[in-house]
Scaffold this motif. Structure first.
Motif, short mmCIF file in Angstrom:
data_model
loop_
_atom_site.label_atom_id
_atom_site.label_comp_id
_atom_site.label_asym_id
_atom_site.label_seq_id
_atom_site.Cartn_x
_atom_site.Cartn_y
_atom_site.Cartn_z
N TYR A 33 -20.32 -5.14 12.91
CA TYR A 33 -20.21 -4.70 11.52
C TYR A 33 -20.79 -3.30 11.41
CZ TYR A 33 -19.18 -9.58 10.61
OH TYR A 33 -18.60 -10.81 10.63
N LYS A 34 -20.22 -2.51 10.53
CA LYS A 34 -20.72 -1.15 10.30
C LYS A 34 -22.12 -1.23 9.68
CE LYS A 34 -17.16 1.13 11.72
NZ LYS A 34 -17.30 1.90 12.94
N PRO A 35 -22.97 -0.28 10.02
CA PRO A 35 -24.33 -0.27 9.44
C PRO A 35 -24.33 -0.35 7.91
CG PRO A 35 -24.24 1.27 11.25
CD PRO A 35 -22.82 0.79 11.02
N GLU A 36 -23.36 0.29 7.26
CA GLU A 36 -23.29 0.25 5.80
C GLU A 36 -23.01 -1.17 5.31
OE1 GLU A 36 -21.49 2.39 7.77
OE2 GLU A 36 -22.73 4.15 7.45
N GLU A 37 -22.20 -1.92 6.06
CA GLU A 37 -21.91 -3.32 5.70
C GLU A 37 -23.16 -4.18 5.83
OE1 GLU A 37 -17.21 -3.53 7.07
OE2 GLU A 37 -18.76 -3.96 8.56
N VAL A 38 -23.92 -3.93 6.88
CA VAL A 38 -25.16 -4.69 7.09
C VAL A 38 -26.18 -4.34 6.00
CG1 VAL A 38 -27.07 -5.17 8.68
CG2 VAL A 38 -24.76 -4.83 9.59
N LYS A 39 -26.28 -3.07 5.68
CA LYS A 39 -27.21 -2.63 4.63
C LYS A 39 -26.85 -3.27 3.29
CE LYS A 39 -29.44 1.60 3.13
NZ LYS A 39 -30.56 1.69 4.02
N LYS A 40 -25.57 -3.33 2.98
CA LYS A 40 -25.11 -3.95 1.73
C LYS A 40 -25.42 -5.45 1.74
CE LYS A 40 -20.90 -4.57 -0.99
NZ LYS A 40 -19.45 -4.37 -1.00
N ALA A 41 -25.20 -6.11 2.88
CA ALA A 41 -25.51 -7.55 3.00
C ALA A 41 -27.00 -7.78 2.81
CB ALA A 41 -25.04 -8.08 4.36
N HIS A 42 -27.82 -6.91 3.37
CA HIS A 42 -29.27 -7.02 3.22
C HIS A 42 -29.65 -6.93 1.74
CE1 HIS A 42 -33.56 -6.47 4.06
NE2 HIS A 42 -33.51 -5.48 3.17
N ARG A 43 -29.06 -5.99 1.04
CA ARG A 43 -29.38 -5.81 -0.39
C ARG A 43 -28.96 -7.01 -1.23
NH1 ARG A 43 -27.97 0.47 -0.76
NH2 ARG A 43 -30.02 1.25 -0.22
N LYS A 44 -27.91 -7.72 -0.80
CA LYS A 44 -27.44 -8.91 -1.53
C LYS A 44 -28.22 -10.17 -1.16
CE LYS A 44 -22.72 -7.66 -2.54
NZ LYS A 44 -21.36 -8.15 -2.54
N SER A 45 -29.01 -10.08 -0.12
CA SER A 45 -29.71 -11.27 0.39
C SER A 45 -31.01 -11.51 -0.36
CB SER A 45 -30.01 -11.10 1.88
OG SER A 45 -31.09 -10.19 2.07
N LYS A 46 -31.57 -12.69 -0.11
CA LYS A 46 -32.87 -13.03 -0.70
C LYS A 46 -33.99 -12.20 -0.08
CE LYS A 46 -34.04 -16.73 2.50
NZ LYS A 46 -34.31 -18.15 2.63
N TRP A 47 -33.70 -11.50 1.00
CA TRP A 47 -34.70 -10.73 1.72
C TRP A 47 -35.00 -9.39 1.07
CZ3 TRP A 47 -37.15 -13.15 5.65
CH2 TRP A 47 -36.55 -14.31 6.12
N TYR A 48 -34.10 -8.96 0.20
CA TYR A 48 -34.27 -7.64 -0.41
C TYR A 48 -35.18 -7.74 -1.63
CZ TYR A 48 -33.30 -3.04 -2.29
OH TYR A 48 -33.43 -1.76 -2.76
#
Length: 138
Positions: A33-48
């Motif tokens: 996955y592109k880094p931007e996709e991972v960053k977006k997933a991180h922001r949507k997660s409970k971890w953010y």
């Protein structure tokens, strides 16, 4: 002045699973996955919670070249091999792993490419581990 990446998530197995579920749900199964996709997933997660340690997810789900390109652009100093090694060791050091639950994650295990991590010493182990996960889900 160069910035360093934030500390790793404390529960690496759960972080990898959560980010993986979001990536698959939004982008389908891919090898990387592109880094931007991972960053977006991180922001949507409970971890953010305002702290961005998505680099750790990138080390797991992005290609080495995409990871390095992203960090050249951001000016952060992060080492793909060291970070990926730490994330994958977090999987193996977890004492409460129930490997039979892994197929429920519905993620592609092809990111378990250990070739970079061990610099060719254990070439092919990524495919071996991927085959195990695919066998469990099949």
């Amino acid at each position: 002045m160069q910035k360093t990446c934030a500390p790793a998530p404390t529960n690496k197995k759960e972080y990898i699973a959560d980010i993986g579920k979001i990536l698959v749900a939004e982008h389908g199964k891919k090898k990387y996955y592109k880094p931007e996709e991972v960053k977006k997933a991180h922001r949507k997660s409970k971890w953010y919670d305002g702290l961005d340690f998505s680099c750790w997810g990138m080390s797991t789900y992005s290609s080495h070249s995409d990871f390095d390109s992203y960090h050249e652009q951001t000016g952060e100093v992060c080492n793909y091999i060291e970070m990926k090694t730490e994330m994958l060791s977090g999987l193996s050091n977890t004492t409460d792993v129930n490997w039979m639950e892994i197929p429920d994650l519905d993620i592609d295990a092809s990111w378990l490419d250990f070739g970079d991590v061990f610099e060719g010493v254990l070439e092919g182990i990524g495919e071996f581990i991927s085959a195990i996960f695919e066998g469990l889900s099949g």
